[in-house]
Design an enzyme around this catalytic site. Structure first.
Site, short mmCIF file in Angstrom:
data_model
loop_
_atom_site.label_atom_id
_atom_site.label_comp_id
_atom_site.label_asym_id
_atom_site.label_seq_id
_atom_site.Cartn_x
_atom_site.Cartn_y
_atom_site.Cartn_z
N HIS A 96 0.52 -1.43 0.07
CA HIS A 96 -0.38 0.44 -0.40
C HIS A 96 1.38 1.02 -0.12
CE1 HIS A 96 -4.16 -1.59 0.65
NE2 HIS A 96 -4.17 -2.27 0.09
N SER A 124 -0.40 -1.34 -6.37
CA SER A 124 0.15 -2.34 -7.35
C SER A 124 0.35 -1.61 -8.40
CB SER A 124 -1.78 -2.78 -7.69
OG SER A 124 -2.48 -3.86 -6.29
N LYS A 149 -14.59 -6.87 -8.36
CA LYS A 149 -13.32 -7.96 -9.44
C LYS A 149 -12.86 -9.02 -8.16
CE LYS A 149 -10.25 -7.87 -12.87
NZ LYS A 149 -10.12 -6.71 -14.07
N ASP A 150 -12.49 -8.63 -7.24
CA ASP A 150 -11.75 -10.23 -6.72
C ASP A 150 -12.55 -11.49 -6.64
OD1 ASP A 150 -9.41 -8.80 -6.51
OD2 ASP A 150 -8.68 -7.84 -4.65
N GLU A 160 4.95 -33.66 -1.62
CA GLU A 160 4.20 -33.49 -2.14
C GLU A 160 4.57 -32.29 -3.43
OE1 GLU A 160 1.11 -35.04 -0.98
OE2 GLU A 160 -0.04 -32.48 -0.31
#
Lengths: 200, 416
Positions: B213, B217, B241-242, B285
């Protein structure tokens, strides 16, 4: 880029499709929120339900006890659902004492006949109804309280030979669990009898 | 930022004394976000949601799990069979680990493609790599807890990595074990740490967000935002959107949980741990496979371990290896090619890691390992000097709002 263009359009014309006060956007927000709420609730339930008694715990919720070896005047304690259950083979005097009390003298009035399916066998959850201690009185050497039954050492509750509260802070009689005599000598605790036999 | 005026007097009273609402409004509501973010920017929030999912399901599992060698396997089976919805919660947790790594890997490759690690976001990137390391440690220890064959032998192999340390290696390993082999003390400490580390992760994630922040972004163009015309408030544009991306992701997650819950797992882990018999073919894994392949590529114990750790540590110095001032691969035609080769290389390493170290797999593993390091150590610094980037647009809004000649091409590439 596409997103930016949409955003500009959204800002300009968000309420352009309004019909009768509600816009298409209001409908979408409402519908989305409703679906989301239903989804969240259905996800929440497994996380709550997992703390309920599980299948293997429920599978152990009845115990079978052979009462043949218990002589008159003796008592045994068995564990049922993690709690002690008192099984007492009462003497004639104890039965008589329990049945001769006037109900009006009792704090939690209940006839002995309603508490014992068979007069000689008294079966109780051995947990004081005050704050959950285990009353004394199973062994001959234990204190039996002023009424010949059980005495809770934590806060001084006296129970009579029917497990009814007579004096002290406990509000209710010792609880009679669901049980059923499978035969004359075998009792299944936790099972409801064919006649709805709950003696509680 | 101007202090918002809240309508609710209680909120106003609290906010005056403890400005949490101002903070939330600033960071989640009005927070200016580049207006051109593509769906590749969904994966950070998805990773955060997976972290929360893992903590919630994990705390529930801890209510039913017994960390003891005699009971661990049985308690997991009891969760699967008897605990109400235990099967669901365990499958959510088990596959949640895979989902967490899927979104995190995509998130990282997005950062590599769009140069999100470059100034001024170096710390943001480094914190991200720290998060990856903690995730790997947590996932590894979690995999030990069911105490199946793969749990036990995975724990044995991975802890033995530390025996490669010169001089003190053996002592370190027996310290990790709390004994002469992986046993009850090991299981107990792994359980303790497996419970602790996710909360450490939360702390590092908070730092990751603080760093994010600070400058906001990065974006598909890789250029800085130059003013309000380049940004949108985070809410409702990116919350929506998220949320949409989350919906799509949850469908995928649910499909795996409900229809292929053991897709990512190893059948051998449904056999109780047996310290006297190693399974014929032990594999970690899937999310560890590329690193496992690097470990096995080196015919030297210490060398393999060092190289495996180096494959992650090289990411720490990436911001200084790549000195190209252009962030987005969209304007770096050659880097873009090598980026995709790196993606393929990592997939190849994963496939190699899943196969026994025999025949051609050894050679392929070595080539892929060498390529991985060549990419970061040689190609990336070299490209920064030699590559001729395409011209950058003047601003984020310019190609959209001014309809510049560059926009259509850019928009098409961005569809991905």
């Amino acid at each position: 880029m596409v997103h930016g263009a949409e955003a500009v359009r959204g800002q300009a014309g968000g309420h352009g499709h309004g019909e009768g006060g509600g816009s298409r956007r209001d409908f979408l927000i409402l519908a989305t929120t409703a679906v989301g709420a239903v989804g969240a609730a259905s996800v929440l339930w497994p996380f709550i339900d997992q703390m309920n008694p599980s299948a293997d715990v429920l599978a152990l919720s009845t115990v079978e006890v052979d009462v043949a070896p218990i002589a008159v005047g003796q008592a045994i304690t068995v564990k049922w659902r993690g709690k002690p259950v008192f099984i007492r083979h009462r003497t004639e005097e104890e039965i008589k004492a329990a049945r001769s009390v006037a109900l009006s003298e009792l704090r939690d009035p209940e006839a002995d006949e309603a508490r014992a399916q068979r007069p000689e066998w008294l079966i109780l959850v051995g947990v004081c109804t005050h704050l959950g201690c285990i009353p004394l009185g199973q062994k001959p050497s234990d204190p039996h309280g002023d009424y010949g039954g059980w005495f809770c050492p934590c806060h001084g509750s006296h129970y009579d030979t029917s497990g009814r509260i007579r004096r002290g802070p406990a509000p209710q009689n010792l609880v009679v669990p669901d049980y059923l005599f499978a035969s004359d000598t075998v009792v299944r605790i936790g099972e409801v009898g064919p006649a709805g036999g709950a003696a509680a | 930022m101007s202090a918002p005026v809240f309508k609710n007097p209680v909120v106003r009273w609290i906010d005056y004394r403890m400005p949490v609402f101002t903070f939330l409004n600033h960071e989640l509501n009005e927070y200016p976000t580049p207006r051109n973010l593509s769906y590749w920017w969904n994966f950070g929030s998805l990773a955060g949601i997976m972290l929360v999912t893992m903590i919630v399901t994990g705390i529930v599992l801890a209510m039913h799990y017994t960390p003891h060698t005699d009971y661990a396997f049985q308690s997991v089976e009891r969760i699967m069979r008897d605990v109400n919805y235990g099967w669901l919660i365990r499958y959510l947790h088990m596959n949640g680990a895979s989902m967490f790594f899927i979104v995190t890997f995509i998130h990282m490759f997005r950062g590599l493609y769009y140069g999100s690690y470059k100034a001024p976001r170096e710390l943001l990137w480094i914190l991200g790599v720290v998060i990856l390391l903690i995730m790997m440690a947590t996932a590894f220890m979690g995999y030990v807890l069911p105490w199946g064959q793969m749990s036990f032998w995975g724990a044995t192999v991975i802890t033995n990595l530390f025996s490669a340390i010169p001089l003190v290696g053996e002592d370190v390993v027996s310290w990790l074990w709390g004994g002469f082999a992986v046993d009850n003390p090991t299981l107990n400490r792994f359980y303790s740490l497996h419970y602790l580390l996710p909360f450490v992760l939360v702390g590092v994630v908070v730092l990751h967000l603080v760093a994010l922040h600070r400058f906001g972004s990065n974006n598909p163009l890789g250029i800085d935002t130059k003013g309000p015309q380049d940004t949108l408030p985070f809410h409702p544009y990116y919350t929506a959107k998220d949320m949409f991306g989350l919906g799509v992701f949850l469908i995928f997650y649910a499909l795996v949980v409900f229809f292929a819950p053991n897709l990512f797992g190893e059948p051998d882990n449904y056999i109780p741990a047996n310290p006297l018999s190693t399974p014929a073919h032990i594999v970690p894994e899937w999310y560890f496979l590329p690193f496992y392949a690097i470990l096995r590529a080196v015919p030297n114990k210490l060398g393999g371990v060092v190289l495996m750790f180096a494959s992650i540590f090289v990411l720490f110095i990436l911001p200084w290896l790549d000195r190209s001032p252009v962030r987005s691969a969209r304007f770096r035609p050659i880097y873009k090619i090598f980026f995709w080769i790196l993606v393929v290389d990592c997939v190849v390493l994963g496939v190699v890691g899943a196969n026994p170290p025999e025949g051609n797999w050894v050679a392929i593993g070595r080539i892929a390992t060498i390529w991985y390091f060549v990419h970061f150590i040689i190609l990336v610094p070299l490209l920064a000097r030699l590559e001729r980037p395409r011209p950058l647009p003047a601003s984020i809004s310019q190609p959209v709002l001014a309809g510049g000649g560059f926009a259509p091409a850019a928009a098409r590439m961005d569809k991905a």
